[in-house]
Design a protein around this motif. Structure first.
Motif, mmCIF file in Angstrom:
data_model
loop_
_atom_site.group_PDB
_atom_site.id
_atom_site.type_symbol
_atom_site.label_atom_id
_atom_site.label_comp_id
_atom_site.label_asym_id
_atom_site.label_seq_id
_atom_site.Cartn_x
_atom_site.Cartn_y
_atom_site.Cartn_z
ATOM 1 N N ALA A 250 0.849 -1.196 0.000
ATOM 2 C CA ALA A 250 0.000 0.000 0.000
ATOM 3 C C ALA A 250 0.881 1.242 0.000
ATOM 4 N N TRP A 251 0.525 2.200 -0.821
ATOM 5 C CA TRP A 251 1.242 3.473 -0.873
ATOM 6 C C TRP A 251 1.008 4.230 0.430
ATOM 7 N N ALA A 252 2.056 4.837 0.934
ATOM 8 C CA ALA A 252 1.971 5.527 2.225
ATOM 9 C C ALA A 252 0.872 6.586 2.244
ATOM 10 N N LEU A 253 0.647 7.255 1.126
ATOM 11 C CA LEU A 253 -0.339 8.326 1.093
ATOM 12 C C LEU A 253 -1.778 7.823 1.061
ATOM 13 N N GLU A 254 -1.967 6.500 0.998
ATOM 14 C CA GLU A 254 -3.315 5.934 1.010
ATOM 15 C C GLU A 254 -3.687 5.348 2.367
ATOM 16 N N HIS A 255 -2.812 5.479 3.353
ATOM 17 C CA HIS A 255 -3.096 4.919 4.670
ATOM 18 C C HIS A 255 -4.119 5.776 5.423
ATOM 19 N N ALA A 256 -5.005 5.119 6.136
ATOM 20 C CA ALA A 256 -5.981 5.791 7.008
ATOM 21 C C ALA A 256 -6.501 4.758 8.001
ATOM 22 N N ASP A 257 -6.917 5.228 9.151
ATOM 23 C CA ASP A 257 -7.478 4.326 10.156
ATOM 24 C C ASP A 257 -8.881 3.905 9.749
ATOM 25 N N PRO A 258 -9.250 2.668 10.034
ATOM 26 C CA PRO A 258 -10.617 2.223 9.714
ATOM 27 C C PRO A 258 -11.636 2.943 10.576
ATOM 28 N N PRO A 259 -12.862 3.059 10.118
ATOM 29 C CA PRO A 259 -13.896 3.719 10.929
ATOM 30 C C PRO A 259 -14.179 2.897 12.185
ATOM 31 N N GLU A 260 -14.308 3.577 13.307
ATOM 32 C CA GLU A 260 -14.525 2.874 14.571
ATOM 33 C C GLU A 260 -15.935 2.310 14.667
ATOM 34 N N VAL A 261 -16.911 3.100 14.311
ATOM 35 C CA VAL A 261 -18.305 2.651 14.364
ATOM 36 C C VAL A 261 -18.978 3.046 13.058
ATOM 37 N N GLN A 262 -19.308 2.058 12.248
ATOM 38 C CA GLN A 262 -19.953 2.339 10.972
ATOM 39 C C GLN A 262 -20.669 1.063 10.525
#
Length: 235
Positions: free
Chosen positions: A203-215
């Motif tokens: 995965a490209w570093a600029l595409e990293h994000a935390d998953p949604p906690e409650v969804q």
């Protein structure tokens, strides 16, 4: 329809790079080649950091894709050598990028079977960002083009992007499937669509994000082979 029932799915969007076919592996291979070319001027870790900085600031100028990556490599080579980078090194950087632009497409496991299983029962959309010509080339070579009802090659994937593509569909009637939490999942969730995360080893570093906690409309699957059953479960 009962008030407590989720609307049935009508449209399913698929990301392309590293969701349907391999992509990041070629960037990483080229980046290793780039590090070897500049080994006399910078350590690999330092060079990687400088290249990422260049890519980050250049997205607004060049967008996403191989051509922007090539230009960022050239810019980084000039910076780390204080303008002394040999011309033949620039030539090899450009050659490496051109090789990327002509590399054969390799579908990921279950990609064709998954899209074929859902095509005809749902509206199927390809939603990808990057260079227009390169993405068109990859789609043509993939052999999947005839399975999509619509193809959207966009400069960015933001909530407004999905709101436009999914316009006319009620919350819960649309789904986005992809390997980027930042680009494929979170903005789709923000407009009421289902967000299905299919992790990729690279995965490209600029595409990293935390998953949604409650969804309630977020799901993660191991690979695309699990998608048809999940779609059937959702409806």
């Amino acid at each position: 329809m009962p008030a407590n029932r989720t609307p049935s799915l009508r449209i399913i969007g698929f990301d392309a790079d590293d969701t349907l076919w391999h992509n990041e592996r070629f960037f990483q291979m080229t980046q290793e080649r780039f590090a070897a070319l500049l080994a006399d001027f910078a350590e690999p870790e330092h060079l990687d950091a400088r290249l990422l900085e260049a890519e980050t600031r250049n997205i607004g100028h060049y967008g996403f894709g191989i051509k922007g990556f090539m230009l960022s490599m050239v810019e980084t080579a000039i910076e780390v050598t204080d303008g002394k980078v040999p011309g033949h090194v620039i030539g090899q950087i450009l050659a490496a990028g051109q090789e990327m632009l002509s590399h054969p497409i390799e579908l990921l496991p279950h990609a064709r079977e998954s899209v074929e299983a859902l095509a005809g029962r749902y509206q199927i959309a390809l939603i990808t960002k990057g260079d227009l010509l390169d993405q068109e080339r990859k789609l043509a070579q993939s052999g999947l083009g005839e399975l999509f009802d619509t193809v959207e090659i966009v400069s960015r994937k933001e909530p407004a992007t999905y709101a436009r593509i999914f316009d006319g569909h009620a919350p819960g009637e649309a789904m986005m499937v992809g390997n980027s939490m930042k680009s494929d999942v979170i903005p789709a969730l923000e407009v009421g669509a289902w967000g299905i995360f299919v992790p990729h080893d690279l995965a490209w570093a600029l595409e990293h994000a935390d998953p949604p906690e409650v969804q309630t409309r977020f799901r993660e699957i191991a690979d695309l082979g699990e998608l048809p059953a999940l779609v059937a479960e959702i409806g």
